[in-house]
Design a protein around this motif. Sequence first.
Motif, PDB file in Angstrom:
ATOM      1  N   UNK A 126      35.282  50.192  37.437  1.00 30.85           N
ATOM      2  CA  UNK A 126      36.413  49.272  37.598  1.00 30.85           C
ATOM      3  C   UNK A 126      36.545  48.341  36.397  1.00 30.85           C
ATOM      4  N   UNK A 127      35.419  47.821  35.952  1.00 34.66           N
ATOM      5  CA  UNK A 127      35.444  46.893  34.824  1.00 34.66           C
ATOM      6  C   UNK A 127      35.951  47.576  33.555  1.00 34.66           C
ATOM      7  N   UNK A 129      37.674  50.277  33.293  1.00 41.06           N
ATOM      8  CA  UNK A 129      39.069  50.671  33.524  1.00 41.06           C
ATOM      9  C   UNK A 129      40.000  49.490  33.274  1.00 41.06           C
ATOM     10  N   UNK A 130      39.568  48.330  33.726  1.00 47.38           N
ATOM     11  CA  UNK A 130      40.371  47.121  33.547  1.00 47.38           C
ATOM     12  C   UNK A 130      40.454  46.739  32.075  1.00 47.38           C
ATOM     13  N   UNK A 131      39.313  46.770  31.401  1.00 44.92           N
ATOM     14  CA  UNK A 131      39.316  46.416  29.974  1.00 44.92           C
ATOM     15  C   UNK A 131      40.249  47.329  29.190  1.00 44.92           C
ATOM     16  N   UNK A 136      46.212  45.076  28.672  1.00 42.09           N
ATOM     17  CA  UNK A 136      45.349  44.363  27.739  1.00 42.09           C
ATOM     18  C   UNK A 136      45.666  44.743  26.290  1.00 42.09           C
ATOM     19  N   UNK A 158      33.199  44.577  23.710  1.00 47.80           N
ATOM     20  CA  UNK A 158      33.264  43.933  25.011  1.00 47.80           C
ATOM     21  C   UNK A 158      32.822  44.890  26.115  1.00 47.80           C
TER      22      UNK A 158
ATOM     23  N   UNK B 130      43.118  36.999  27.257  1.00 49.32           N
ATOM     24  CA  UNK B 130      43.352  38.350  27.768  1.00 49.32           C
ATOM     25  C   UNK B 130      42.518  38.626  29.006  1.00 49.32           C
ATOM     26  N   UNK B 136      44.845  41.411  34.863  1.00 52.01           N
ATOM     27  CA  UNK B 136      43.467  41.810  35.116  1.00 52.01           C
ATOM     28  C   UNK B 136      43.012  41.413  36.518  1.00 52.01           C
ATOM     29  N   UNK B 139      44.499  43.917  38.805  1.00 56.16           N
ATOM     30  CA  UNK B 139      43.834  45.201  38.684  1.00 56.16           C
ATOM     31  C   UNK B 139      42.538  45.211  39.474  1.00 56.16           C
ATOM     32  N   UNK B 140      41.746  44.186  39.302  1.00 56.94           N
ATOM     33  CA  UNK B 140      40.429  44.163  39.942  1.00 56.94           C
ATOM     34  C   UNK B 140      40.512  43.832  41.432  1.00 56.94           C
ATOM     35  N   UNK B 144      41.530  47.462  42.701  1.00 56.35           N
ATOM     36  CA  UNK B 144      40.157  47.954  42.891  1.00 56.35           C
ATOM     37  C   UNK B 144      39.510  47.395  44.150  1.00 56.35           C
ATOM     38  N   UNK B 146      38.325  44.340  44.749  1.00 58.21           N
ATOM     39  CA  UNK B 146      37.252  43.359  44.585  1.00 58.21           C
ATOM     40  C   UNK B 146      37.554  42.095  45.396  1.00 58.21           C
ATOM     41  N   UNK B 158      31.607  38.263  31.849  1.00 59.31           N
ATOM     42  CA  UNK B 158      32.207  39.005  30.750  1.00 59.31           C
ATOM     43  C   UNK B 158      32.701  38.055  29.656  1.00 59.31           C
TER      44      UNK B 158
END
Lengths: 167, 167
Positions: A126-127, A129-131, A136, A158, B130, B136, B139-140, B144, B146, B158
């Motif tokens: 998930x992380x 994919x998000x980045x 972004x 990152x 960002x 973001x 998305x998460x 996803x 979360x 992060x």
Amino acid sequence: MTDIAKAVGISRQALYLHFPTRAELLIATTRHIDSIKDVDARLADSRAATSGRARLASFISAWGSYIPEIHGLSVALRSMCDNDAEAAAAWDGRMQAVRHGCVAAVGALAADKMLRADLNEDMATDLLWTLLSVENWEHLVRDCGWSQAEYEGQITRLSEAALLVKN
Amino acid sequence: MTDIAKAVGISRQALYLHFPTRAELLIATTRHIDSIKDVDARLADSRAATSGRARLASFISAWGSYIPEIHGLSVALRSMCDNDAEAAAAWDGRMQAVRHGCVAAVGALAADKMLRADLNEDMATDLLWTLLSVENWEHLVRDCGWSQAEYEGQITRLSEAALLVKN
DNA sequence: TGTCAACTTTACATCGTGTCAAGTGATTGA
DNA sequence: TCAATCACTTGACACGATGTAAAGTTGACA
């Protein structure tokens, strides 16, 4: 649709003879771009990578350099997602494909015991994919004025910071 | 506009007596939400922080927990940005306000000599900005699945990994 | 009682998507 | 060679959303 017809040099109605809706036209365009740009070839490096870390870097580079090519189309497709379930499904499908790449990269890291202990593979995916989201890329390259190289460099750094065990 | 009028219990035309356009209605709504939710109070902690790192964490927490409150509105506003310059300007203004918070947090890190050597303050700000984007969060949390706590925890981790000197 | 403000109803212009029908012109196959 | 067919054309229209315009209603207040 009027503008596209004009650009192509046919009548607006003729466009509807080829594509029943605006959404289908955009979806067909994504398929066409994929076949022209040969996504598979771009991902070959990534799949051939021997280490998890190399696979991650290679995947980021492949996808990251693909984003600018599909960016215009992605804007059009995303802007339809609110009103058009078909467009939403098409966009979602594309993003799921990217996610599969993320799953593979994270799996390779895990196999190398390089994945942080406090992340399971799902959350790590998930992380990543998000980045790697198109949003972004837009934010950094279009809105902040970064070069493509800066984008790829920082996102790679990152991602590694996000996923890899310390040192 | 029809739906909103119906929900409010007045005629669609009466809505236009209060707000000249759909965009202005949304913009007024953002102002209203801000005054109700008292953004300033939320940021007080962050401004009072003594160390750069505390300020970063506090800012992320304040903004991160504010996102869900404005999310519905942000979707509506962003979807208008394509066609409506005024809406685009309004959204951009909101995001610039967030960026100012990022600038302050990055500045505090730099003052503490905690900012990575290979990042200047501008790029560090861009990166943090960002990471903290509404997209973001969507998305998460939305896509996803979360929890808000997972989101805040990982984004904080992060951001620190992205900006801070290696220990 | 008269005026004003807030609101109502009704009607209409504009724009984009998508549908429908009738017509044109060139290719093609019997 | 004639007819069918295909790709396209023009023109009209329905629908939904935004926004404009005008005339009428209602209630408060001076």
